[in-house]
Design a protein around this motif. Structure first.
Motif, PDB file in Angstrom:
ATOM      1  N   MET A 131       0.810  -1.217   0.000  1.00  0.00           N
ATOM      2  CA  MET A 131       0.000   0.000   0.000  1.00  0.00           C
ATOM      3  C   MET A 131       0.842   1.265   0.000  1.00  0.00           C
ATOM      4  O   MET A 131       1.831   1.366   0.718  1.00  0.00           O
ATOM      5  CB  MET A 131      -0.917   0.006   1.227  1.00  0.00           C
ATOM      6  CG  MET A 131      -1.609   1.332   1.486  1.00  0.00           C
ATOM      7  SD  MET A 131      -2.749   1.281   2.901  1.00  0.00           S
ATOM      8  CE  MET A 131      -4.259   0.847   2.069  1.00  0.00           C
ATOM      9  N   VAL A 132       0.410   2.223  -0.827  1.00  0.00           N
ATOM     10  CA  VAL A 132       0.909   3.595  -0.758  1.00  0.00           C
ATOM     11  C   VAL A 132      -0.255   4.467  -0.307  1.00  0.00           C
ATOM     12  O   VAL A 132      -1.332   4.413  -0.905  1.00  0.00           O
ATOM     13  CB  VAL A 132       1.429   4.087  -2.122  1.00  0.00           C
ATOM     14  CG1 VAL A 132       1.740   5.578  -2.073  1.00  0.00           C
ATOM     15  CG2 VAL A 132       2.671   3.323  -2.523  1.00  0.00           C
ATOM     16  N   SER A 133      -0.056   5.232   0.745  1.00  0.00           N
ATOM     17  CA  SER A 133      -1.095   6.132   1.221  1.00  0.00           C
ATOM     18  C   SER A 133      -0.454   7.284   1.982  1.00  0.00           C
ATOM     19  O   SER A 133       0.579   7.105   2.630  1.00  0.00           O
ATOM     20  CB  SER A 133      -2.086   5.411   2.137  1.00  0.00           C
ATOM     21  OG  SER A 133      -3.046   6.322   2.643  1.00  0.00           O
ATOM     22  N   HIS A 134      -1.067   8.466   1.881  1.00  0.00           N
ATOM     23  CA  HIS A 134      -0.580   9.603   2.648  1.00  0.00           C
ATOM     24  C   HIS A 134      -1.166   9.606   4.057  1.00  0.00           C
ATOM     25  O   HIS A 134      -0.777  10.430   4.886  1.00  0.00           O
ATOM     26  CB  HIS A 134      -0.946  10.903   1.920  1.00  0.00           C
ATOM     27  CG  HIS A 134      -0.197  11.091   0.634  1.00  0.00           C
ATOM     28  ND1 HIS A 134      -0.723  10.753  -0.587  1.00  0.00           N
ATOM     29  CD2 HIS A 134       1.045  11.548   0.397  1.00  0.00           C
ATOM     30  CE1 HIS A 134       0.160  11.014  -1.531  1.00  0.00           C
ATOM     31  NE2 HIS A 134       1.230  11.490  -0.966  1.00  0.00           N
ATOM     32  N   GLU A 135      -2.079   8.677   4.308  1.00  0.00           N
ATOM     33  CA  GLU A 135      -2.743   8.614   5.609  1.00  0.00           C
ATOM     34  C   GLU A 135      -2.124   7.510   6.465  1.00  0.00           C
ATOM     35  O   GLU A 135      -2.269   6.321   6.154  1.00  0.00           O
ATOM     36  CB  GLU A 135      -4.241   8.348   5.427  1.00  0.00           C
ATOM     37  CG  GLU A 135      -4.977   9.426   4.666  1.00  0.00           C
ATOM     38  CD  GLU A 135      -5.047  10.743   5.440  1.00  0.00           C
ATOM     39  OE1 GLU A 135      -5.018  10.693   6.694  1.00  0.00           O
ATOM     40  OE2 GLU A 135      -5.123  11.798   4.797  1.00  0.00           O
ATOM     41  N   ILE A 136      -1.441   7.901   7.530  1.00  0.00           N
ATOM     42  CA  ILE A 136      -0.816   6.916   8.414  1.00  0.00           C
ATOM     43  C   ILE A 136      -1.864   5.988   9.015  1.00  0.00           C
ATOM     44  O   ILE A 136      -1.640   4.774   9.162  1.00  0.00           O
ATOM     45  CB  ILE A 136      -0.012   7.613   9.534  1.00  0.00           C
ATOM     46  CG1 ILE A 136       1.216   8.314   8.953  1.00  0.00           C
ATOM     47  CG2 ILE A 136       0.418   6.608  10.595  1.00  0.00           C
ATOM     48  CD1 ILE A 136       2.227   7.381   8.311  1.00  0.00           C
ATOM     49  N   LYS A 137      -3.032   6.521   9.343  1.00  0.00           N
ATOM     50  CA  LYS A 137      -4.091   5.680   9.921  1.00  0.00           C
ATOM     51  C   LYS A 137      -4.495   4.574   8.953  1.00  0.00           C
ATOM     52  O   LYS A 137      -4.799   3.452   9.373  1.00  0.00           O
ATOM     53  CB  LYS A 137      -5.304   6.534  10.293  1.00  0.00           C
ATOM     54  CG  LYS A 137      -5.093   7.397  11.524  1.00  0.00           C
ATOM     55  CD  LYS A 137      -6.359   8.142  11.903  1.00  0.00           C
ATOM     56  CE  LYS A 137      -6.145   8.976  13.161  1.00  0.00           C
ATOM     57  NZ  LYS A 137      -7.363   9.733  13.539  1.00  0.00           N
ATOM     58  N   GLU A 138      -4.499   4.880   7.663  1.00  0.00           N
ATOM     59  CA  GLU A 138      -4.844   3.872   6.670  1.00  0.00           C
ATOM     60  C   GLU A 138      -3.750   2.811   6.579  1.00  0.00           C
ATOM     61  O   GLU A 138      -4.034   1.616   6.481  1.00  0.00           O
ATOM     62  CB  GLU A 138      -5.057   4.536   5.303  1.00  0.00           C
ATOM     63  CG  GLU A 138      -5.733   3.635   4.287  1.00  0.00           C
ATOM     64  CD  GLU A 138      -6.205   4.399   3.078  1.00  0.00           C
ATOM     65  OE1 GLU A 138      -7.382   4.255   2.728  1.00  0.00           O
ATOM     66  OE2 GLU A 138      -5.400   5.128   2.461  1.00  0.00           O
ATOM     67  N   ILE A 139      -2.493   3.235   6.631  1.00  0.00           N
ATOM     68  CA  ILE A 139      -1.372   2.289   6.650  1.00  0.00           C
ATOM     69  C   ILE A 139      -1.493   1.370   7.869  1.00  0.00           C
ATOM     70  O   ILE A 139      -1.331   0.150   7.777  1.00  0.00           O
ATOM     71  CB  ILE A 139      -0.020   3.033   6.679  1.00  0.00           C
ATOM     72  CG1 ILE A 139       0.225   3.808   5.375  1.00  0.00           C
ATOM     73  CG2 ILE A 139       1.123   2.056   6.959  1.00  0.00           C
ATOM     74  CD1 ILE A 139       0.600   2.986   4.189  1.00  0.00           C
ATOM     75  N   GLU A 140      -1.823   1.948   9.020  1.00  0.00           N
ATOM     76  CA  GLU A 140      -1.948   1.155  10.253  1.00  0.00           C
ATOM     77  C   GLU A 140      -3.111   0.171  10.162  1.00  0.00           C
ATOM     78  O   GLU A 140      -3.057  -0.915  10.740  1.00  0.00           O
ATOM     79  CB  GLU A 140      -2.135   2.078  11.448  1.00  0.00           C
ATOM     80  CG  GLU A 140      -0.890   2.857  11.811  1.00  0.00           C
ATOM     81  CD  GLU A 140      -1.121   3.840  12.951  1.00  0.00           C
ATOM     82  OE1 GLU A 140      -0.206   3.986  13.790  1.00  0.00           O
ATOM     83  OE2 GLU A 140      -2.195   4.458  12.997  1.00  0.00           O
ATOM     84  N   GLU A 141      -4.149   0.559   9.448  1.00  0.00           N
ATOM     85  CA  GLU A 141      -5.325  -0.306   9.346  1.00  0.00           C
ATOM     86  C   GLU A 141      -5.043  -1.541   8.492  1.00  0.00           C
ATOM     87  O   GLU A 141      -5.511  -2.640   8.806  1.00  0.00           O
ATOM     88  CB  GLU A 141      -6.484   0.487   8.738  1.00  0.00           C
ATOM     89  CG  GLU A 141      -7.798  -0.278   8.691  1.00  0.00           C
ATOM     90  CD  GLU A 141      -8.956   0.573   8.204  1.00  0.00           C
ATOM     91  OE1 GLU A 141     -10.102   0.151   8.410  1.00  0.00           O
ATOM     92  OE2 GLU A 141      -8.721   1.654   7.620  1.00  0.00           O
ATOM     93  N   PHE A 142      -4.271  -1.369   7.431  1.00  0.00           N
ATOM     94  CA  PHE A 142      -4.082  -2.454   6.471  1.00  0.00           C
ATOM     95  C   PHE A 142      -2.751  -3.194   6.609  1.00  0.00           C
ATOM     96  O   PHE A 142      -2.635  -4.331   6.173  1.00  0.00           O
ATOM     97  CB  PHE A 142      -4.172  -1.915   5.036  1.00  0.00           C
ATOM     98  CG  PHE A 142      -5.565  -1.570   4.596  1.00  0.00           C
ATOM     99  CD1 PHE A 142      -6.404  -2.535   4.061  1.00  0.00           C
ATOM    100  CD2 PHE A 142      -6.047  -0.281   4.719  1.00  0.00           C
ATOM    101  CE1 PHE A 142      -7.684  -2.226   3.664  1.00  0.00           C
ATOM    102  CE2 PHE A 142      -7.332   0.046   4.323  1.00  0.00           C
ATOM    103  CZ  PHE A 142      -8.151  -0.928   3.803  1.00  0.00           C
ATOM    104  N   CYS A 143      -1.736  -2.551   7.175  1.00  0.00           N
ATOM    105  CA  CYS A 143      -0.372  -3.086   7.098  1.00  0.00           C
ATOM    106  C   CYS A 143       0.175  -3.514   8.457  1.00  0.00           C
ATOM    107  O   CYS A 143      -0.213  -2.984   9.494  1.00  0.00           O
ATOM    108  CB  CYS A 143       0.559  -2.033   6.480  1.00  0.00           C
ATOM    109  SG  CYS A 143       0.032  -1.485   4.832  1.00  0.00           S
TER     110      CYS A 143
END
Length: 216
Positions: free
Chosen positions: A177-189
């Protein structure tokens, strides 16, 4: 297994070639859901496009034995003159889907296109095209899903459904995943690769990676 072998990528400029990567050798560890982190201009999007096969290195190659999706929600490969259904069948054939009729119906239901599924994609809004592309991708069982800001597709209701579908996939397959949202990174990774000054470093501990990233 995904290996970068002697990977070099640069963009020409008036000041000479601007290198993003130079003779990089790196293996992305298996069995992880990986976020790609780095400061602006570090090469995150370039690496992602190279992994997706939508951009090529100037030298070297990516070697893999995994079935990798195209970037989820990116409408690459959707033909505007074909209907949603025709696009679905074409994508299914290209990706070796065994039961095209079942695949068609899965995509139609997920993309929520209704009767417009049988209209040319050129008549779709950008959101409808993205929902079609998302549906086509998520209905195929890839081993690795490439996710680039994918949960911004459609309205709030569809985004919630898209996020849940990706979370479900992340339990049986892996995601990058590439995302500018750390919360999204934490949710998926569960781990991350940090790009910094042309070098890639893998962190099996996601929180350690995020702490390092914030100091860049």
């Amino acid at each position: 297994m995904i290996k970068l072998q002697n990977l070099t990528k640069y963009y020409p400029s008036e000041l000479g070639n601007q290198y993003i990567f130079k003779d990089v050798n790196f293996e992305i560890p298996e069995g992880h859901n990986v976020g790609i982190l780095g400061s602006n201009g570090s090469g995150k999007s370039t690496l992602f496009r190279i992994l997706a096969g939508s951009e090529y290195p100037n030298k070297g190659k990516v070697v893999t034995d995994k079935a990798i999706s195209w970037p989820v929600a990116l409408a690459t490969g959707i033909h505007p003159q074909m209907t949603g259904r025709e696009n679905t069948r074409f994508i299914g054939r290209v990706n070796g889907v065994a039961d095209l009729d079942e695949y068609e119906e899965k995509v139609k239901a997920f993309a929520e296109l209704g009767v417009k599924y049988d209209l040319p994609v050129r008549t779709y809004s950008s959101g409808m095209r993205s929902r079609l592309a998302f549906g086509c991708c998520i209905a195929i069982d890839f081993e690795i899903y490439l996710i680039d800001e994918a949960t911004s597709v459609g309205d709030q209701k569809f985004r919630k459904k898209a996020r849940q579908a990706l979370l479900d996939k992340s339990k049986t397959a892996n995601v990058i995943m590439v995302s500018h949202e750390i919360k999204e990174i934490e949710e998926f990774c569960d781990s991350a690769i940090i790009l910094h000054q042309g070098e890639l470093t893998f962190y099996p501990d996601l929180q350690e990676a995020i702490a390092v990233y914030k100091l860049l």
